[in-house]
Design a protein around this motif. Structure first.
Motif, mmCIF file in Angstrom:
data_model
loop_
_atom_site.group_PDB
_atom_site.id
_atom_site.type_symbol
_atom_site.label_atom_id
_atom_site.label_comp_id
_atom_site.label_asym_id
_atom_site.label_seq_id
_atom_site.Cartn_x
_atom_site.Cartn_y
_atom_site.Cartn_z
ATOM 1 N N ILE A 214 0.854 -1.186 0.000
ATOM 2 C CA ILE A 214 0.000 0.000 0.000
ATOM 3 C C ILE A 214 0.893 1.240 0.000
ATOM 4 O O ILE A 214 1.811 1.349 0.814
ATOM 5 N N GLN A 215 0.634 2.139 -0.913
ATOM 6 C CA GLN A 215 1.400 3.385 -0.989
ATOM 7 C C GLN A 215 0.480 4.560 -0.665
ATOM 8 O O GLN A 215 -0.509 4.798 -1.357
ATOM 9 N N LEU A 216 0.806 5.270 0.418
ATOM 10 C CA LEU A 216 0.020 6.425 0.840
ATOM 11 C C LEU A 216 0.770 7.694 0.426
ATOM 12 O O LEU A 216 1.882 7.948 0.902
ATOM 13 N N CYS A 217 0.170 8.475 -0.459
ATOM 14 C CA CYS A 217 0.807 9.690 -0.972
ATOM 15 C C CYS A 217 0.093 10.918 -0.420
ATOM 16 O O CYS A 217 -1.140 10.971 -0.387
ATOM 17 N N GLY A 218 0.868 11.908 -0.020
ATOM 18 C CA GLY A 218 0.295 13.145 0.496
ATOM 19 C C GLY A 218 1.315 13.893 1.316
ATOM 20 O O GLY A 218 2.397 13.378 1.635
ATOM 21 N N SER A 219 0.982 15.109 1.694
ATOM 22 C CA SER A 219 1.939 15.975 2.379
ATOM 23 C C SER A 219 1.916 15.833 3.895
ATOM 24 O O SER A 219 2.857 16.268 4.560
ATOM 25 N N PHE A 300 2.902 -7.592 5.524
ATOM 26 C CA PHE A 300 2.067 -6.407 5.383
ATOM 27 C C PHE A 300 2.987 -5.183 5.342
ATOM 28 O O PHE A 300 3.757 -4.950 6.278
ATOM 29 N N ALA A 301 2.907 -4.416 4.274
ATOM 30 C CA ALA A 301 3.809 -3.270 4.107
ATOM 31 C C ALA A 301 3.048 -2.062 3.582
ATOM 32 O O ALA A 301 2.230 -2.174 2.666
ATOM 33 N N ILE A 302 3.324 -0.910 4.194
ATOM 34 C CA ILE A 302 2.738 0.363 3.776
ATOM 35 C C ILE A 302 3.885 1.348 3.577
ATOM 36 O O ILE A 302 4.773 1.460 4.427
ATOM 37 N N VAL A 303 3.873 2.061 2.457
ATOM 38 C CA VAL A 303 4.906 3.050 2.140
ATOM 39 C C VAL A 303 4.269 4.432 2.155
ATOM 40 O O VAL A 303 3.185 4.626 1.603
ATOM 41 N N ARG A 318 -1.728 2.571 -4.957
ATOM 42 C CA ARG A 318 -1.572 3.939 -4.457
ATOM 43 C C ARG A 318 -2.899 4.490 -3.938
ATOM 44 O O ARG A 318 -3.950 4.326 -4.545
ATOM 45 N N PHE A 319 -2.817 5.159 -2.781
ATOM 46 C CA PHE A 319 -3.943 5.904 -2.230
ATOM 47 C C PHE A 319 -3.457 7.320 -1.925
ATOM 48 O O PHE A 319 -2.442 7.495 -1.237
ATOM 49 N N ASP A 320 -4.151 8.321 -2.437
ATOM 50 C CA ASP A 320 -3.821 9.712 -2.129
ATOM 51 C C ASP A 320 -4.534 10.119 -0.851
ATOM 52 O O ASP A 320 -5.758 9.961 -0.727
ATOM 53 N N VAL A 321 -3.759 10.628 0.108
ATOM 54 C CA VAL A 321 -4.318 11.035 1.405
ATOM 55 C C VAL A 321 -4.525 12.545 1.381
ATOM 56 O O VAL A 321 -3.567 13.311 1.450
ATOM 57 N N PRO A 322 -5.760 12.988 1.268
ATOM 58 C CA PRO A 322 -6.009 14.435 1.196
ATOM 59 C C PRO A 322 -5.935 15.079 2.567
ATOM 60 O O PRO A 322 -6.029 14.400 3.605
#
Length: 678
Positions: A214-219, A300-303, A318-322
C-alpha cells in the motif's frame, strides 16, 4: 499479546510450558541413550504424562505460549519443534550439556549435532536441516563447528531464545526500527474511507498469498501514519516504522537485513511502515535498496511518500491522502476544544458561548489547514498559554498555537520575518493604503465568504489571496508585507530565490514544491522578493534551456492557483512578469517614490519615541529625494553617530549619515537637497 491479558500471569504460564517441554525432551533423550546401551527405555507412561502436562498448561493459558506461537507462525514440523526446544534447553537447563555429551559418546560434545537430532528425535526428516529449510532460512538456529554436516553443532539464535522465554527484546540488526503504539484516535470520515478500502484490499488478497504493497501519498505524514495504524490495528498487527535512509546499501548487508526484518514481522505479527518522505530519487543506490526491500519482503507493508514511488516490481496500490476537509477540521476543532474544557477546570471562563466559539473555530479552520494531530497539539498547547498571567482569550491562544504548529516545515526553507509594524508606520498615498486594507479584509473574512456564503463549494482552486507589490527599491514593499502580517497576526516568510532557483533540471520546481507544501498548513504569508527573476515571461522555445525555463514558469502558474494561503510578490520591474501571472493575481498595487509631503511624514515617524532628538526640521529633511528604505538607513546611522557623541540626534548627524549613504550608492548629494540643514 492482547492488552487485556495480565503479562505476569502469561509469563509464568509460559515459563512452566517451556520447562515442561524441555522435560519431555529430556525423557526422550534419556530413552535414546538407554536404548543405545541396550537398556530399557523410559516408560511410555512418562512420555504420555509430559504430553498431558503440556496440554493441561496450554488449556489454562490466557494466550498461547511463545513456543506454540512460533511453531504456528513459521509452520514448524514436530521434528523441527523438537530441534528448537533441544537447542533452547542447552541454554536454560543445566542438565542438558552433560546429557547431550553422553548421547554423543562422551567426546565433550555439549551441543546437539545434525547426526544426533536425526537419530534421537521422533519423525526426523532431512529437509529440516537444509539451508532453505525453515530453521536455517529464518536463522532460528545457527550452525557451529564440525568437520562434516552431520557433526556440525546447532545453537539457538539469541533473539529466538529470548522470544521463547517471553522476554521482550529487539533484534540487534533492527535497532533503527521504531515500534509505534496502538492507535486510539478516531479517523476523520475521509481518512476512515481510505482505511476501509485498504482493509478490504488486504482481506481479499490475504487468502491468495499475494499481499499488495500500500502506498500512501500526500503531504501530511501524521495523517498517513494514523491511517496505517488504524488499518494494522484491524488486523491485530503492530506497526514497525522504518525510515528509508536506514536501509543498508551493501548487497550482503541488505539481504541479511531483509531476512531478519521479515522474520521479526512474522515473529511479532508486525506490519512495516516504510517512510520515504524525503527519499533522494537521484540516488540510484538508495532507490535500488528500497525497491529490493519492497520486492523481497513478504509481509504487510505500507509506504508513505510525498509523490508516487515508481519502478517497484511488485503490486503496489496507491492511495492519495487528502488534507482534512474544512468541515472535518471544524469537527476536529470542536471535539478537541470539548476535551480542552475538562482540562481548564476553574478557567472555564475563557470558553466563550457556543455561538461565539463556533465563529472562532470557523475562522481558525478557514485560515489554518491543519491535520487532525496538529489540531490536537494546538489545543494542548493552548492550555499552557491560558495559565499564563497575561491570559489571552481562547481564540488568541489557539491562534498562536496554530501559528507555531505551521512553522517547523518552513523554518528550514525560508526566512521568518518578525514584524511589529502597524498602519501608523506605513506612509503611502490613500489609494495604495486602501488596497492594503482591502487585502487585510479579504484574509479576515475568508471563513464567512468561502464557507458560510458558499463560494468554496463552487471550486477549491483560486481561493488563495495573491498580491503583487511593484515599484522601485526602498519604496515600502517589504514593509507593507510586514504590516499586513502583524495586522493579521500571521507569520511572514521571505523566500530566498537564490536558494530556490537551480540550474539543474527539475530542482527549482522541487524546491518550490517543498515551500508550497510546507506553507499549505496556513498561518503564513509567503513573500517572493524580486519575483520577476523566477516568475518571468515564458519565451519561444529555441533550445532545452528555454523549454525547462518555460516548464518552471508553468509549474509556478499551476501551484500559485492551487495554493490556498496568501502570497505576496514584489518586483522592481512589473513588465518582466509573465502575463499569465497577472490574471491569477487578485491585487496589484504600485509603490512609487514618495513626494515631498510623504517624505516629510516618513521623517516624522522614522525615529522611535524613546530616541532623543533636537532641532529636527522635517520639511527641510523632506528635500532629500530618497525613498523610505534609504531614509530608514540614514536615520539609523545618524542615531549611532549621536549615541557615540553622547548627544541627541540632530541635523548635523543626519547630514553626515546622508553623505555616507550617498557615497555607498555612488550618488551625488545636491546642494538643493540639503539646503538649510545646518
Amino acid at each position: 499479546m492482547d492488552s487485556s491479558i495480565n503479562p505476569e500471569v502469561w509469563f509464568q504460564f509460559n515459563q512452566n510450558y517451556l520447562v515442561t517441554a524441555t522435560n519431555q525432551l529430556f525423557n526422550l533423550l534419556k530413552n535414546y541413550i538407554n536404548q543405545s546401551k541396550n537398556n530399557s527405555g523410559v516408560e511410555a507412561s512418562n512420555l504420555k504424562q509430559d504430553q498431558s502436562e503440556l496440554t493441561k498448561i496450554l488449556a489454562a493459558m490466557p494466550f498461547p505460549p511463545a513456543l506454540e506461537q512460533l511453531c504456528q507462525r513459521f509452520k514448524l514440523s514436530e521434528f523441527e519443534r523438537y530441534i528448537l526446544v533441544f537447542c533452547a534447553a542447552l541454554e536454560i537447563d543445566s542438565r542438558f550439556p552433560d546429557l547431550c555429551d553422553e548421547a554423543q559418546g562422551g567426546n565433550s560434545q555439549y551441543h546437539p549435532t545434525f547426526g544426533l537430532v536425526l537419530n534421537a528425535l521422533p519423525n526426523p526428516h532431512w529437509s529440516a536441516l537444509a539451508p532453505d529449510g525453515t530453521l536455517r532460512y529464518w536463522k532460528l538456529i545457527d550452525l557451529g563447528s564440525g568437520s562434516t554436516l552431520t557433526s556440525t553443532s546447532l545453537h539457538i539464535d539469541e533473539r529466538i531464545l529470548h522470544y521463547l522465554i517471553g522476554v521482550k527484546t529487539t533484534d540487534s540488526l533492527l535497532t533503527e526500527i521504531t515500534e509505534l503504539p496502538s492507535y486510539t484516535q478516531r479517523l476523520i470520515p475521509s481518512h476512515q474511507c481510505l482505511a476501509d478500502s485498504i482493509k478490504a484490499l488486504w482481506e481479499l488478497n490475504s487468502f491468495q498469498n499475494s499481499l499488495p504493497i500500500i502506498q500512501l501519498c500526500g503531504s501530511e505524514m501524521e495523517d498517513k501514519t494514523d491511517i496505517a495504524q488504524a488499518v494494522c490495528q484491524h488486523f491485530n498487527l503492530q506497526v514497525s516504522l522504518l525510515n528509508c535512509h536506514r536501509i543498508p546499501l551493501k548487497p550482503d548487508e541488505l539481504k541479511t537485513f531483509i531476512r531478519r526484518l521479515e522474520r521479526e514481522c512474522i515473529l511479532e505479527r508486525r506490519a512495516l511502515l516504510l517512510v520515504c518522505e524525503d527519499i533522494d530519487r537521484s540516488d540510484k543506490l538508495q532507490l535500488a535498496s528500497v525497491h529490493q526491500l519492497l520486492e523481497e519482503l513478504e509481509c504487510f507493508a505500507i509506504v508513505t511518500t510525498l509523490s508516487p514511488l515508481q519502478g517497484v516490481k511488485r503490486q503496489m496500490i496507491r492511495f492519495d491522502v487528502p488534507k482534512p476537509l474544512p468541515q472535518e477540521q471544524l469537527i476536529t476543532w470542536q471535539t478537541s476544544v470539548a476535551e480542552l474544557k475538562t482540562q481548564l477546570n476553574e478557567q472555564e471562563k475563557y470558553i466563550p458561548d457556543s455561538d461565539k466559539l463556533l465563529q472562532d473555530l470557523q475562522e481558525l479552520t478557514s485560515q489554518f489547514q491543519l491535520s487532525t494531530s496538529m489540531i490536537r497539539r494546538a489545543c494542548a498547547a493552548a492550555v499552557g498559554q491560558l495559565t499564563m498571567p497575561s491570559t489571552p482569550s481562547l481564540k488568541q491562544a489557539l491562534w498562536q498555537s496554530c501559528r507555531v504548529q505551521a512553522r517547523p516545515g518552513l523554518d528550514e526553507l525560508a526566512e521568518r520575518i518578525e514584524s511589529k509594524l502597524s498602519w501608523e508606520d506605513l506612509v503611502l498615498p490613500p489609494l495604495q493604503k486602501g488596497i492594503l486594507k482591502e487585502i487585510s479584509a479579504h484574509v479576515r473574512q475568508k471563513a464567512k465568504v468561502y464557507e458560510k456564503w458558499g463560494f468554496a463549494s463552487k471550486s477549491r482552486r483560486g481561493l488563495g489571496i495573491t498580491a503583487l507589490f511593484s515599484g522601485p527599491s526602498g519604496t515600502g514593499k517589504t514593509l507593507a508585507a510586514g504590516v499586513l502580517a502583524n495586522e493579521l497576526n500571521l507569520d511572514l516568510y521571505k523566500i530566498e530565490l537564490s536558494a530556490v532557483v537551480s540550474k539543474y533540471i527539475g530542482e527549482t520546481e522541487k524546491n518550490l514544491q517543498q515551500i508550497f507544501n510546507a506553507a499549505e498548513s496556513g498561518g503564513v504569508i509567503l513573500l517572493f522578493d524580486e519575483a520577476d527573476s523566477i516568475f518571468g515571461k515564458r519565451s519561444e522555445v529555441k533550445d532545452s534551456k528555454d523549454r525547462n525555463a518555460n516548464l518552471e514558469v508553468s509549474y509556478l502558474l499551476q501551484r500559485m492557483e492551487s495554493y490556498p494561503g496568501m502570497a505576496i510578490l514584489t518586483t522592481n520591474l512589473q513588465s518582466n512578469l509573465d502575463p499569465a501571472f497577472m490574471r491569477r493575481l487578485r491585487f496589484v498595487t504600485q509603490f512609487s517614490l514618495p513626494d515631498a509631503a510623504h517624505r516629510s511624514e516618513i521623517w516624522r515617524r522614522i525615529f522611535p519615541p524613546d530616541t532623543p532628538t533636537e532641532g529636527l526640521n522635517f520639511e527641510r529633511l523632506a528635500q532629500l529625494n530618497a525613498p523610505g528604505g534609504n531614509i530608514r538607513i540614514i536615520a539609523l546611522n545618524s542615531a549611532f553617530m549621536a549615541a557615540d557623541a553622547q548627544e541627541p540626534v540632530q541635523m548635523k548627524h543626519i547630514l553626515k549619515a546622508t553623505q555616507t549613504e550617498y557615497e555607498k550608492l555612488g550618488k551625488s548629494l545636491t546642494s538643493i537637497e540639503i539646503a538649510g540643514w545646518i
